[in-house]
Write an enzyme that holds these catalytic residues in place. Structure first.
Site, PDB file in Angstrom:
ATOM      1  N   ASP A   1     -13.000 -12.439  -5.135  1.00  0.00           N
ATOM      2  CA  ASP A   1     -12.194 -11.242  -5.443  1.00  0.00           C
ATOM      3  C   ASP A   1     -11.801 -11.170  -6.581  1.00  0.00           C
ATOM      4  O   ASP A   1     -10.445 -10.404  -5.555  1.00  0.00           O
ATOM      5  CB  ASP A   1     -13.627  -9.855  -4.898  1.00  0.00           C
ATOM      6  CG  ASP A   1     -12.993  -8.976  -3.451  1.00  0.00           C
ATOM      7  OD1 ASP A   1     -12.195 -10.481  -3.292  1.00  0.00           O
ATOM      8  OD2 ASP A   1     -12.835  -8.242  -3.647  1.00  0.00           O
TER       9      ASP A   1
ATOM     10  N   GLU B   1     -12.445  -8.680  -0.503  1.00  0.00           N
ATOM     11  CA  GLU B   1     -11.185  -7.938  -0.256  1.00  0.00           C
ATOM     12  C   GLU B   1     -10.719  -6.621  -0.647  1.00  0.00           C
ATOM     13  O   GLU B   1     -10.215  -5.762   0.101  1.00  0.00           O
ATOM     14  CB  GLU B   1     -10.131  -9.590  -0.151  1.00  0.00           C
ATOM     15  CG  GLU B   1      -8.787  -9.203   1.021  1.00  0.00           C
ATOM     16  CD  GLU B   1      -7.915  -8.174  -0.269  1.00  0.00           C
ATOM     17  OE1 GLU B   1      -7.164  -7.434   1.092  1.00  0.00           O
ATOM     18  OE2 GLU B   1      -8.258  -8.121  -1.169  1.00  0.00           O
TER      19      GLU B   1
ATOM     20  N   ARG C   1      -0.379   3.957   4.272  1.00  0.00           N
ATOM     21  CA  ARG C   1       0.435   2.875   4.305  1.00  0.00           C
ATOM     22  C   ARG C   1       0.922   2.863   5.781  1.00  0.00           C
ATOM     23  O   ARG C   1       1.814   4.022   6.148  1.00  0.00           O
ATOM     24  CB  ARG C   1       1.041   2.309   3.813  1.00  0.00           C
ATOM     25  CG  ARG C   1       1.011   2.306   2.065  1.00  0.00           C
ATOM     26  CD  ARG C   1      -0.083   0.555   2.260  1.00  0.00           C
ATOM     27  NE  ARG C   1      -0.670   1.208   1.002  1.00  0.00           N
ATOM     28  CZ  ARG C   1      -1.953  -0.421   0.317  1.00  0.00           C
ATOM     29  NH1 ARG C   1      -1.901  -1.513   1.125  1.00  0.00           N
ATOM     30  NH2 ARG C   1      -1.846  -0.481  -0.705  1.00  0.00           N
TER      31      ARG C   1
HETATM   32  N1  BES Z   1      -2.870  -9.997  -1.665  1.00  0.00           N
HETATM   33  C1  BES Z   1      -2.967  -7.922  -1.924  1.00  0.00           C
HETATM   34  C2  BES Z   1      -2.552  -7.649  -0.718  1.00  0.00           C
HETATM   35  C3  BES Z   1      -1.003  -8.104  -0.788  1.00  0.00           C
HETATM   36  C4  BES Z   1      -0.423  -8.585  -1.638  1.00  0.00           C
HETATM   37  C5  BES Z   1      -0.281  -8.349   0.334  1.00  0.00           C
HETATM   38  C6  BES Z   1       1.291  -8.462  -2.312  1.00  0.00           C
HETATM   39  C7  BES Z   1       1.170  -8.520   0.257  1.00  0.00           C
HETATM   40  C8  BES Z   1       1.813  -9.027  -0.364  1.00  0.00           C
HETATM   41  C9  BES Z   1      -4.068  -7.698  -1.322  1.00  0.00           C
HETATM   42  O1  BES Z   1      -4.921  -8.039  -2.361  1.00  0.00           O
HETATM   43  C10 BES Z   1      -4.347  -6.504  -1.921  1.00  0.00           C
HETATM   44  O2  BES Z   1      -4.342  -6.095  -2.651  1.00  0.00           O
HETATM   45  N2  BES Z   1      -4.745  -5.525  -0.653  1.00  0.00           N
HETATM   46  C11 BES Z   1      -5.116  -4.313  -0.766  1.00  0.00           C
HETATM   47  C12 BES Z   1      -5.415  -3.676   0.593  1.00  0.00           C
HETATM   48  C13 BES Z   1      -7.138  -3.578   0.025  1.00  0.00           C
HETATM   49  C14 BES Z   1      -8.313  -2.559   1.506  1.00  0.00           C
HETATM   50  C15 BES Z   1      -8.007  -3.463  -0.938  1.00  0.00           C
HETATM   51  C16 BES Z   1      -3.912  -3.538  -1.047  1.00  0.00           C
HETATM   52  O3  BES Z   1      -3.078  -3.704  -0.365  1.00  0.00           O
HETATM   53  O4  BES Z   1      -3.779  -2.251  -1.561  1.00  0.00           O
HETATM   54 MN    MN Z   2      -5.527 -10.678  -2.579  1.00  0.00          MN
HETATM   55 MN    MN Z   3      -5.118  -7.505  -4.099  1.00  0.00          MN
END
Ligand code: BES
Ligand code: MN
Ligand code: MN
Length: 454
Positions: free
Chosen positions: A85, A149, A324
């Site tokens: 996604d 995710e 965070r």
């Molecule tokens: N891949 C990202 C997280 C990420 C990106 C970690 C680059 C480290 C480096 C992931 O798809 C993401 O966007 N996660 C969200 C959390 C989710 C609960 C919406 C985020 O970090 O905001």
């Molecule tokens: Mn991601």
């Molecule tokens: Mn992401």
């Protein structure tokens, strides 16, 4: 094996572009059919690559694409996780080319999901194909790709709890993070957790004329702004009582080690157009992102925002607020503290409603494991340079559950760059990074299988 990659580069890339054309936006029901099509596409490509037992595992939301290749039950098993996604592409007008019509410009693939995470998931599909064409995989492989995710992975959490036997493995491998630069490989060894809320402040029971009533009633937008402003003090510390109680305090030696990563505040400012750096007093930029918790407003609305002016005091004001988290905070703990505090700081003239959304726990992954060493050696082979461990600021909610539910550590073998504009307009992924990933992953498997035999 290098020659198989050389010979098939164009096809690998064009397959990825086909996948990127499917707008698999999980947050928006309008794309429901597309998210399912993206899952089907992945299932078919995995089967073609030689994966066995490929299936769409149904959940209360989008399906989980599962597959495996068990060559010998006595050998170790790598479980690969990623997500098909993508984030919504809005605002569309800020894209220089449409988000779901991928183009390659200056060596970069421009499309929503190019880096996060379809491009990185596809590296695993092609690396697997490549290994199968070259004598097979050196250990057992399982893959599990989810379609939720970007909306918090809650159905995957349920799936993991209910399928511990199916998901039995020795390590988790994920490409959904980044490296410092294309000249300096790195491995993220930490992810932050998340506590996410929508807040609603209600003043009068209807919108009011701001002249007839203004000055004598609480304006919920004014009140909300004041409440939000009070959540940080003059040092940019978060003011929620007990918020920092469980935050892991790093030793001076660990902090010094962390700050050895190549980083320039000048370049950092320059890269995002800031006039000065900003953040919690007493910490460096690297620490602010890697080891310190944050509180940010993600959106705020209410009242009149159309053309021209309307003199009005709105009945309601809203904001989305996220925090965070870092070890050893938990999302339940912080959610409760935030809710209690935010309600307590509201003046008596308004009512406040706090609605928690998804959360996620912070993680730190080990660097003294066979899997970490396998990844580090693989990167050193393909980049010609030793990778540096870094603490990332983003979140992947399921990683903490892999540890708590399956007892498995994760290796974050990501290939993105901070400049790839993930979640932003003009997201892109380097063609270099895509192929470097495909080249590196088989080295990981070989190193890992060999390391586990010792
Ligand atoms: N891949 C990202 C997280 C990420 C990106 C970690 C680059 C480290 C480096 C992931 O798809 C993401 O966007 N996660 C969200 C959390 C989710 C609960 C919406 C985020 O970090 O905001
Ligand atoms: Mn991601
Ligand atoms: Mn992401």
């Amino acid at each position: 094996m290098a020659s198989y990659l050389e010979q098939n580069k164009d096809r690998f890339l064009s397959e990825l572009l086909d996948w990127l054309r499917i707008p698999s936006v999980s947050a928006d029901p309008k794309f429901h059919g597309d998210v399912l099509r993206a899952a089907d596409f992945l299932k078919t490509r995995l089967e073609e690559a030689g994966m066995e037992n490929v299936e769409l595992c149904q959940t209360a939301g989008y399906p989980i694409v599962y597959g495996d290749k068990i060559i010998d039950p006595s050998l170790p098993t790598v479980l690969v996780y990623g997500h098909y996604d993508v984030q919504p592409a809005d605002p569309y007008e800020l894209w220089t080319s449409p988000p779901f019509e991928p183009v390659i410009k200056d060596g970069k693939i421009y499309a929503r999901g190019a880096c996060d995470d379809k491009g990185q998931v596809y590296m695993h599909v092609k690396a697997f194909e490549m290994m199968m064409q070259d004598g097979g995989v050196p250990c057992n492989v399982k893959v599990m790709f989810e379609g939720e995710e970007e909306v918090g992975s809650s159905n995957l959490g349920i799936f993991v709890k209910a399928n511990k036997e199916k998901l039995k493995a020795d390590v988790i491998l994920i490409s959904d993070t980044g490296i410092l630069s294309n000249d300096q490989p790195s491995i993220e060894v930490g992810l932050r957790g998340l506590s996410y809320h929508q807040v609603e402040v209600t003043g009068p029971n209807r919108d009011l004329h701001s002249g007839l009533y203004g000055g004598a009633v609480p304006n919920p937008i004014n009140v909300l702004c004041k409440m939000i402003a009070s959540l940080h003090d003059e040092n940019n510390h978060i003011t929620i009582p007990e918020f920092y109680n469980n935050v892991a305090v790093l030793s001076e030696a660990d902090r010094a080690e962390l700050n050895r990563v190549p980083h320039s505040d000048e370049e950092f400012k320059e890269s995002i157009g800031l006039k000065d750096i900003y953040g919690e007093k007493g910490y460096t930029t690297v620490e602010r992102i890697g080891i310190r918790p944050t509180l940010d407003v993600n959106g705020i609305w209410g009242g009149y925002t159309g053309e021209g002016a309307k003199t009005v005091i709105a009945s309601k004001a809203y904001a989305k607020i996220s925090m965070r988290l870092v070890p050893h905070q938990t999302s339940d703990e912080i959610t409760a503290l935030f809710q209690k505090h935010f309600e307590s700081i509201a003046p008596a003239s308004v009512t406040v409603k706090v609605t928690p959304h998804h959360g996620g726990e912070p993680v730190v992954t080990p660097t003294n494991s066979v899997a970490y060493q396998a990844a580090a050696d693989a990167l050193e082979t393909t980049f010609g340079k030793k990778p540096i461990p870094t603490r990332g600021g983003g979140s992947i909610p399921i990683v903490a559950m892999f540890k708590s539910e399956l007892g498995l550590d994760t290796v974050l073998l990501g290939f993105g760059l901070d400049s790839d504009a993930i979640h932003s307009p003009n997201e892109h992924y380097g063609v270099f990074n895509f192929f470097k990933g495909i080249e590196t992953i088989p080295h990981f498997y070989r190193n890992y299988a060999a390391g586990m035999q010792k």
